[in-house]
Design an enzyme around this catalytic site. Structure first.
Site, PDB file in Angstrom:
ATOM      1  N   GLY A  14       2.265   7.947 -12.936  1.00 33.69           N
ATOM      2  CA  GLY A  14       1.473   6.806 -13.964  1.00 33.69           C
ATOM      3  C   GLY A  14       0.407   5.800 -13.337  1.00 33.69           C
ATOM      4  O   GLY A  14      -0.124   5.595 -13.219  1.00 33.69           O
ATOM      5  N   CYS A  15       2.444   5.921 -11.960  1.00 28.67           N
ATOM      6  CA  CYS A  15       1.378   4.281 -12.236  1.00 28.67           C
ATOM      7  C   CYS A  15       0.782   4.184 -11.008  1.00 28.67           C
ATOM      8  O   CYS A  15      -0.444   3.639  -9.999  1.00 28.67           O
ATOM      9  CB  CYS A  15       2.991   3.847 -11.261  1.00 28.67           C
ATOM     10  SG  CYS A  15       3.920   3.117 -12.491  1.00 28.67           S
TER      11      CYS A  15
END
Length: 155
Positions: free
Chosen positions: A44-45
């Protein structure tokens, strides 16, 4: 009382990926995007960081500084930047994550059904006068960069 649009952005100075201090006060006069994220090079990051990278020309064109903040150390940030060709600054806010706490972006959260304390995915836009212009408590990692540009009428 929770942070609200129009509040002064909490002031900070944190080390960047090279160990050099970056102070929010020194960026007065330009818009600044501050995004908090849990960990370098996680799915996600990475999507969120690459979203800012892919929209970089628009942020740069409008003079908007982008700062990503996690508790990862400078060396981790450097690897993350190099691996994904990130053109913006990453800052380290190590435990006890005082800056993230000031931005209500560190604390108890759920992940895969378990409670733990960590960095939350929140994003803030600071106006040129140093006040909070936008606050995103619910962030869709892949869409955040475009969402900011759209909300600011810049895309």
């Amino acid at each position: 009382m929770p942070l609200q649009i129009g509040d002064p952005a909490p002031s900070f100075s944190l080390p960047d990926q090279n160990g050099s201090p970056v102070a929010l006060a020194e960026l007065r006069g330009q818009r600044v995007v501050i995004y908090f994220y849990p960990k370098d090079d996680t799915p996600g990051c990475t999507k969120e960081a690459c979203g800012f990278r892919d929209q970089w020309a628009s942020f740069e064109k409008h003079g908007i500084k982008v700062l990503g903040i996690s508790k990862d150390p400078a060396g981790s940030h450097t690897k993350f930047i190099d691996k994904h060709q990130l053109p913006f600054t990453l800052l380290s806010d190590p435990e006890p994550c005082e800056v993230a706490t000031a931005y209500e972006s560190y604390g108890m959260k759920k992940f895969m059904g378990r409670d733990y304390i960590g960095m939350m995915r929140h994003t803030f836009v600071v106006d040129p006068e140093g006040n909070l212009e936008r606050i995103y408590w619910k962030v869709k990692a892949e869409e955040m960069a475009q969402q900011i540009l759209t909300d600011l009428g810049l895309s």
